[in-house]
Design a protein around this motif. Sequence first.
Motif, PDB file in Angstrom:
ATOM      1  N   ASN A 584       5.182 123.318 -19.291  1.00  0.00           N
ATOM      2  CA  ASN A 584       4.943 121.954 -19.549  1.00  0.00           C
ATOM      3  C   ASN A 584       3.567 121.506 -19.615  1.00  0.00           C
ATOM      4  O   ASN A 584       3.149 120.629 -20.301  1.00  0.00           O
ATOM      5  N   ASN A 585       2.540 122.189 -18.734  1.00  0.00           N
ATOM      6  CA  ASN A 585       1.235 121.833 -18.849  1.00  0.00           C
ATOM      7  C   ASN A 585       0.683 122.666 -19.451  1.00  0.00           C
ATOM      8  O   ASN A 585      -0.681 122.764 -19.129  1.00  0.00           O
ATOM      9  N   GLY A 586       0.892 123.599 -20.396  1.00  0.00           N
ATOM     10  CA  GLY A 586       0.246 124.230 -21.482  1.00  0.00           C
ATOM     11  C   GLY A 586       0.093 125.798 -21.046  1.00  0.00           C
ATOM     12  O   GLY A 586      -0.944 126.465 -21.662  1.00  0.00           O
ATOM     13  N   PHE A 587       0.864 126.381 -20.291  1.00  0.00           N
ATOM     14  CA  PHE A 587       0.808 127.826 -20.163  1.00  0.00           C
ATOM     15  C   PHE A 587       1.028 128.505 -21.327  1.00  0.00           C
ATOM     16  O   PHE A 587       2.159 128.376 -22.187  1.00  0.00           O
ATOM     17  N   SER A 588       0.254 129.423 -21.635  1.00  0.00           N
ATOM     18  CA  SER A 588       0.627 130.102 -22.920  1.00  0.00           C
ATOM     19  C   SER A 588       0.683 131.758 -22.939  1.00  0.00           C
ATOM     20  O   SER A 588       0.703 132.264 -23.866  1.00  0.00           O
ATOM     21  N   ARG A 589       0.461 132.159 -21.684  1.00  0.00           N
ATOM     22  CA  ARG A 589       0.459 133.630 -21.769  1.00  0.00           C
ATOM     23  C   ARG A 589       1.872 134.207 -21.486  1.00  0.00           C
ATOM     24  O   ARG A 589       2.145 134.474 -20.462  1.00  0.00           O
ATOM     25  N   PHE A 590       2.552 134.114 -22.623  1.00  0.00           N
ATOM     26  CA  PHE A 590       3.900 134.269 -22.666  1.00  0.00           C
ATOM     27  C   PHE A 590       4.237 135.862 -22.541  1.00  0.00           C
ATOM     28  O   PHE A 590       5.222 136.227 -22.092  1.00  0.00           O
ATOM     29  N   ASP A 591       3.156 136.760 -22.815  1.00  0.00           N
ATOM     30  CA  ASP A 591       3.222 138.167 -22.681  1.00  0.00           C
ATOM     31  C   ASP A 591       3.541 138.406 -21.037  1.00  0.00           C
ATOM     32  O   ASP A 591       4.275 139.534 -20.882  1.00  0.00           O
ATOM     33  N   LEU A 592       3.117 137.668 -20.294  1.00  0.00           N
ATOM     34  CA  LEU A 592       3.527 137.810 -18.568  1.00  0.00           C
ATOM     35  C   LEU A 592       5.007 137.693 -18.297  1.00  0.00           C
ATOM     36  O   LEU A 592       5.168 138.493 -17.300  1.00  0.00           O
ATOM     37  N   LEU A 593       5.455 137.012 -19.210  1.00  0.00           N
ATOM     38  CA  LEU A 593       7.101 136.690 -18.966  1.00  0.00           C
ATOM     39  C   LEU A 593       7.726 138.222 -19.051  1.00  0.00           C
ATOM     40  O   LEU A 593       8.672 138.246 -18.265  1.00  0.00           O
ATOM     41  N   PHE A 594       7.112 138.971 -19.894  1.00  0.00           N
ATOM     42  CA  PHE A 594       7.841 140.150 -20.014  1.00  0.00           C
ATOM     43  C   PHE A 594       7.307 141.146 -19.211  1.00  0.00           C
ATOM     44  O   PHE A 594       7.984 142.310 -18.844  1.00  0.00           O
ATOM     45  N   SER A 595       5.964 141.219 -18.590  1.00  0.00           N
ATOM     46  CA  SER A 595       5.388 142.253 -18.066  1.00  0.00           C
ATOM     47  C   SER A 595       5.199 142.001 -16.416  1.00  0.00           C
ATOM     48  O   SER A 595       4.860 142.990 -15.710  1.00  0.00           O
ATOM     49  N   ASP A 596       5.039 140.790 -15.935  1.00  0.00           N
ATOM     50  CA  ASP A 596       4.709 140.589 -14.557  1.00  0.00           C
ATOM     51  C   ASP A 596       5.842 140.869 -13.676  1.00  0.00           C
ATOM     52  O   ASP A 596       6.893 140.034 -13.611  1.00  0.00           O
ATOM     53  N   PRO A 597       5.622 141.777 -12.882  1.00  0.00           N
ATOM     54  CA  PRO A 597       6.577 142.221 -11.728  1.00  0.00           C
ATOM     55  C   PRO A 597       6.996 140.931 -10.815  1.00  0.00           C
ATOM     56  O   PRO A 597       7.904 141.062 -10.288  1.00  0.00           O
ATOM     57  N   ASP A 598       6.019 140.084 -10.638  1.00  0.00           N
ATOM     58  CA  ASP A 598       6.241 139.115  -9.607  1.00  0.00           C
ATOM     59  C   ASP A 598       7.328 138.251  -9.863  1.00  0.00           C
ATOM     60  O   ASP A 598       7.866 137.447  -8.820  1.00  0.00           O
ATOM     61  N   LEU A 599       7.751 138.011 -11.371  1.00  0.00           N
ATOM     62  CA  LEU A 599       8.833 137.354 -11.648  1.00  0.00           C
ATOM     63  C   LEU A 599      10.216 137.999 -11.615  1.00  0.00           C
ATOM     64  O   LEU A 599      11.170 137.321 -12.328  1.00  0.00           O
ATOM     65  N   GLU A 600      10.371 139.219 -11.282  1.00  0.00           N
ATOM     66  CA  GLU A 600      11.392 140.178 -11.256  1.00  0.00           C
ATOM     67  C   GLU A 600      12.413 139.126 -10.614  1.00  0.00           C
ATOM     68  O   GLU A 600      13.784 139.092 -11.018  1.00  0.00           O
ATOM     69  N   ASN A 601      12.317 138.466  -9.548  1.00  0.00           N
ATOM     70  CA  ASN A 601      13.595 138.008  -8.669  1.00  0.00           C
ATOM     71  C   ASN A 601      14.340 136.799  -9.474  1.00  0.00           C
ATOM     72  O   ASN A 601      15.487 136.343  -9.094  1.00  0.00           O
ATOM     73  N   ILE A 602      13.415 136.156 -10.463  1.00  0.00           N
ATOM     74  CA  ILE A 602      14.013 134.935 -11.517  1.00  0.00           C
ATOM     75  C   ILE A 602      14.587 135.794 -12.766  1.00  0.00           C
ATOM     76  O   ILE A 602      14.794 134.852 -13.591  1.00  0.00           O
ATOM     77  N   HIS A 603      14.605 136.856 -13.049  1.00  0.00           N
ATOM     78  CA  HIS A 603      15.082 137.496 -14.480  1.00  0.00           C
ATOM     79  C   HIS A 603      16.190 137.104 -14.765  1.00  0.00           C
ATOM     80  O   HIS A 603      16.627 136.715 -16.036  1.00  0.00           O
ATOM     81  N   MET A 604      17.138 136.977 -14.013  1.00  0.00           N
ATOM     82  CA  MET A 604      18.791 136.430 -14.233  1.00  0.00           C
ATOM     83  C   MET A 604      19.066 135.087 -14.168  1.00  0.00           C
ATOM     84  O   MET A 604      20.220 134.943 -14.622  1.00  0.00           O
TER      85      MET A 604
END
Length: 617
Positions: A584-604
């Motif tokens: 909501n504050n302008g984050f635009s690196r959406f490629d990280l949504l697919f590649s960042d392992p730190d977010l693995e726990n919220i994938h589902m």
Amino acid sequence: MEIGTEDKKNINMVLHKKHFWICIGLAVITIAVYGRAVGHDFINMDDHFFVLEHNVPDGLTLENLKNAFTTFDCIWFPVTWLSHMTDAHLCGTAPAGHHLTSILLHLINVLLLFAVLRYITGAVWKSALVAVLFAIHPVNVETVAYIAARKELLCGLFWILGMGAYTAHTRHPSPIRYGLVVAAFILGGMANPIIMAFPLACLLLDAWPLDRIGETPAIRLFTEKIPLFMLALVVGLLALLSQQQSGAMPSIEMLPMTVRIANAVCAYGAYLKNLIYPAGLSIFYPYPQAFPLWKTAGATLVLLALTGTAICYRRRLPFIFFGWFWFILTLAPAIGIVKAGSHAMADRYAYISFIGLFIAIIWGSTQVFNHYKIKRSRAMAGTAAILVVLGLLSVRQLSYWKNSITIFEHALSVTSDNYTAHNNLGKALADRGGTAAARRHFEAALAIEPAFSMAHNNLGVLLNAEGKTETALTHFEKAVQQAPDLIPPRYNLGSALLARGRLDEAALQFREILKRDPGHPKATTRLALVYTTRHQYDKAIALFTDLLKHRPDYTSSIAYNLACLNAIKNDKQTAVTWLKKSINNGFSRFDLLFSDPDLENIHMTSYYKKLLEQYKP
């Protein structure tokens, strides 16, 4: 013979036309000399400090308006910050717009100087010639071409306006006119503390050309300026406090008063030399290793002789007295008795001070021409020749300001032992990939000044990039030892230690940075990495949460990091909340949504699945 009303109208019309064409001529000359500066680059000595730091690129935001008045980094000058923010708001961070503003400010000052001098003295052509000298003298090139010298341009603007307002008040006293004098002084003080000498300049105006001394009681001349002297004291104290806070002022033990006085005397002599023979001008004049007796004694004798002459001829040639003491007094705040920085002098400091000398030269030359009955045509031809030469010298001097490489190469060619020029030239060469040449200049800087922290830092960066990490660490450590308050060397030292796996030592450096600057995003991120490596996620989260208070402009990236850390902790709800805030504050690196392992726990989670659908590669 009495002049009729119609004749007076005709005379006024002719005068107005003459003034108009003089102003057009001044504008053409100024633009002809400085116009090409629009195509110049930034200089890697302070330009980026004023244009790319302190949130200046964000332009005129409410946060920046507050920052302009609360920033005490180096000197308190909110008007100067607002000027740079306005440029960024209108033109972005490309150098052309910033250079254009500086040229326009100088042009305004030239036209104002002509108008104010004509108003004060009534002499049209003499005022015009002073304005021409002010416009094109090579010493003033630095003030116009150097974006970091914006404070001198702004101070000059309010100084000249203050001269006009003061003259209007003395001729037709009123609280409103005096209020305009005070307003000009305050705005000038918010641009550059060198304006603290303005009340003394008003006393000189009282002597000549206003001729108030004798007609007005001396006690009144002083008492009417008490508010100005009090404001000057405030401006001076603010400058001292901000310089002490930023570490720009060396202690008396490091630089004894006798050395400062010797430098001041020699600097006055050097400014006079640059007035008459403006060759060898440099962006940086290094502080001398020693002051030869002949040089100090010679400069002292010249100053005493000229001061004695000005005093002896103060009645017959009051403009000489005015011009000389204007130069001495208005330059005094920047002459180095109160030392700030490592330079011995700077051409930009003469921007206002040389006005007095220009006045003395033009009025004095007229006296000489009249005394020796020199034909007007010859006088005009000689004057024109001198102005053409000065203009050509300024055009050449301006060419050196094209970029950091050209200006520092020139500085090295006209000065000796210039460690700052070596360092900054090395930095410019390194930025262009010339690492071998850059290293030679960094090493040359350290050979001259072994305690030069930024040269150690820059050489360390170069060596670290080449994989020579141990040698790089040595230079980073020396840089931190020499300048503990400088953040870049300490950050580089911490980063190098972190890369070597020396986590405790690295964390210590990043903590020290955050003590000095709690809103430092890079140091926060590096220290958080140390904590994350040790699985101390709560400490890392606390760091980013605290950073958010200091740097709301970094909300998108901070919120993303907090999302990652909470996801690693398996606090899915909090992680999703922060991820929403980031986007909501302008984050635009959406490629990280697919590649960042730190977010693995919220994938589902449902929110994450929606994001994946929405921002499919």
